[in-house]
Write a protein that holds these residues in place. Sequence first.
Motif, short mmCIF file in Angstrom:
data_model
loop_
_atom_site.label_atom_id
_atom_site.label_comp_id
_atom_site.label_asym_id
_atom_site.label_seq_id
_atom_site.Cartn_x
_atom_site.Cartn_y
_atom_site.Cartn_z
N PHE A 170 43.02 40.02 91.01
CA PHE A 170 43.83 41.03 90.35
C PHE A 170 43.79 42.34 91.13
CE2 PHE A 170 43.71 44.78 87.55
CZ PHE A 170 45.01 44.75 87.09
N ARG A 171 42.57 42.74 91.54
CA ARG A 171 42.46 44.03 92.22
C ARG A 171 43.12 44.01 93.59
NH1 ARG A 171 39.23 47.24 89.30
NH2 ARG A 171 37.74 46.30 87.87
N GLU A 172 43.05 42.86 94.26
CA GLU A 172 43.60 42.75 95.61
C GLU A 172 45.10 42.43 95.63
OE1 GLU A 172 41.99 43.44 98.41
OE2 GLU A 172 40.19 43.96 97.26
N LEU A 173 45.55 41.63 94.66
CA LEU A 173 46.91 41.11 94.72
C LEU A 173 47.86 41.77 93.71
CD1 LEU A 173 46.11 37.32 95.10
CD2 LEU A 173 46.67 38.95 96.90
N GLY A 174 47.31 42.39 92.66
CA GLY A 174 48.16 43.07 91.70
C GLY A 174 48.42 42.27 90.44
N ALA A 175 48.87 42.97 89.39
CA ALA A 175 49.05 42.35 88.08
C ALA A 175 50.14 41.30 88.09
CB ALA A 175 49.38 43.44 87.05
N ASP A 176 51.25 41.53 88.84
CA ASP A 176 52.33 40.55 88.87
C ASP A 176 51.86 39.21 89.43
OD1 ASP A 176 54.10 42.26 87.76
OD2 ASP A 176 55.47 42.37 89.46
N VAL A 177 51.07 39.27 90.51
CA VAL A 177 50.62 38.03 91.14
C VAL A 177 49.66 37.28 90.23
CG1 VAL A 177 49.38 37.06 93.11
CG2 VAL A 177 51.00 38.92 93.45
N LEU A 178 48.82 38.01 89.51
CA LEU A 178 47.93 37.35 88.54
C LEU A 178 48.76 36.60 87.51
CD1 LEU A 178 44.99 37.00 87.48
CD2 LEU A 178 45.46 38.92 85.97
N GLY A 179 49.82 37.24 87.01
CA GLY A 179 50.70 36.57 86.06
C GLY A 179 51.39 35.37 86.66
N VAL A 180 51.78 35.47 87.94
CA VAL A 180 52.42 34.34 88.64
C VAL A 180 51.47 33.15 88.74
CG1 VAL A 180 53.21 33.59 90.92
CG2 VAL A 180 54.11 35.70 89.91
N ILE A 181 50.19 33.42 89.06
CA ILE A 181 49.21 32.34 89.16
C ILE A 181 49.03 31.66 87.81
CG2 ILE A 181 46.77 31.83 89.57
CD1 ILE A 181 46.82 33.94 91.78
N TYR A 182 48.96 32.46 86.73
CA TYR A 182 48.83 31.86 85.40
C TYR A 182 50.08 31.08 85.01
CZ TYR A 182 44.29 33.69 84.12
OH TYR A 182 42.95 33.91 84.05
N PHE A 183 51.24 31.53 85.49
CA PHE A 183 52.46 30.76 85.23
C PHE A 183 52.39 29.41 85.93
CE2 PHE A 183 56.76 29.35 86.27
CZ PHE A 183 57.35 29.37 85.02
N ALA A 184 51.87 29.39 87.17
CA ALA A 184 51.72 28.12 87.89
C ALA A 184 50.79 27.19 87.14
CB ALA A 184 51.18 28.38 89.30
N ILE A 185 49.68 27.73 86.63
CA ILE A 185 48.74 26.92 85.85
C ILE A 185 49.42 26.39 84.60
CG2 ILE A 185 46.58 26.99 84.54
CD1 ILE A 185 45.60 29.12 86.54
N MET A 186 50.20 27.24 83.93
CA MET A 186 50.88 26.85 82.70
C MET A 186 51.92 25.76 82.96
SD MET A 186 53.08 29.40 80.26
CE MET A 186 54.36 29.63 81.49
N ALA A 187 52.71 25.93 84.02
CA ALA A 187 53.77 24.97 84.31
C ALA A 187 53.19 23.61 84.72
CB ALA A 187 54.68 25.51 85.42
N THR A 188 52.17 23.65 85.57
CA THR A 188 51.59 22.39 86.03
C THR A 188 50.84 21.68 84.90
OG1 THR A 188 49.65 23.61 86.87
CG2 THR A 188 51.38 23.06 88.44
N HIS A 189 50.30 22.45 83.95
CA HIS A 189 49.62 21.81 82.81
C HIS A 189 50.58 20.92 82.05
CE1 HIS A 189 46.91 21.33 79.40
NE2 HIS A 189 47.92 21.65 78.60
N LEU A 190 51.82 21.37 81.89
CA LEU A 190 52.82 20.56 81.18
C LEU A 190 53.13 19.29 81.97
CD1 LEU A 190 54.51 20.61 78.61
CD2 LEU A 190 56.35 21.68 79.92
N PHE A 191 53.25 19.41 83.29
CA PHE A 191 53.50 18.23 84.13
C PHE A 191 52.32 17.27 84.11
CE2 PHE A 191 56.98 20.71 85.80
CZ PHE A 191 57.91 19.76 86.20
#
Length: 387
Positions: free
Chosen positions: A1-22
Amino acid sequence: FRELGADVLGVIYFAIMATHLFITFSDIGVSPTMVREVAAHRATNPAYVTSLIGTASTLMWGAYIVSAVVIYLAIPYFTDQWLRIEQADIGAVTLALQIISISLLLSIPRTLYATVINGHERVDITNMMNVTATALQHIGMIVVLLLGGGLYQVSFWYAVSSIIGILLFMYPLMHLDGKQSLYLRFDMAVIRRNAGFASKMFANSLATAINTQIDKWVISRYLPVSLLGYYGFAQGLISKGVVFPGALVSAAFPALAASVSRGNNEAWLAQYHKLQDFCCYVYIPITAAVAMIGTVIIHLVFSREVAQLMMFPLILLAAAQFLLGALYVPSWLSYALNRPDISLRANLWALVVVVPLTILLTYQWGIIGAAVSGVLYAVYQSSYFIP
């Protein structure tokens, strides 16, 4: 979060969320079927177990390839039309999401190998491998960031650590069932034998995934992606407490399934009551502690403002997680008794009753509404499933 920013943290969680469904969709009920069948037949019919593992491996690797292609093609739409990305570069986010998502999808075959090992009642091995793989992923990511790496480097480390993670599970599997257990094969008799149970488990898992993930999908659509990161981080903290009931049922289910298959009603009933009492009593202080410590961690990682924003949702998420965690033992007992239809009916009705409320609450009140909907789902499950 500190290095990449809040948007990227949200993007990573979106990837986790999307792949969980798959991952849930691809499992098609294989994981609980494997634990139950390996536990019941590994000593009496090893040839059947070998054929079962090979057939399941073919299905899981096929599901991985199909899921990887679909998610690779779908990611550009989500980054362009779905997510509200405020700061990060869209092109970089798209490529990183594709790499991270395809890497996380390796959990499909990896979970299969873990369930086979669990079926041998060697949860110690799967726990050790899970801890090793997770530590490797996180420590490597920290090193990449300290060396000045950015989103690209982090996404490639996801890929490398995911490959290492699946190799960690292949090695003990060869020692338990021989090298032939890794060979792909297709036995229609095995599929026919387990199709009924597996299909109900698949439908149940898919319905559960929709019921428990819909709040994050609504957040990702209507709120800034940074809020998805905060909410996903809070849910991740609370989910650490699930390690306890999860480990309990993972360790107990093979023996419970074997006891049920032998028809020893008194034995499995006594075992069930001890497990359920132990789970509920111990899980109460664990959940409370995780919620309290979680507020401090959010303050340290993000800021005082974010900690204040997430305090009430964190308490609600903890309450919901306790109620759901208390259902772990009875749920897995129903699977051992070949009654996945109980959970399936509960989750199918939840799609009608709870999901519309979740969408409405999340849309109206943001992350607080999402957390409230989690409590409603947990209360509904308890009121339906236990009777």
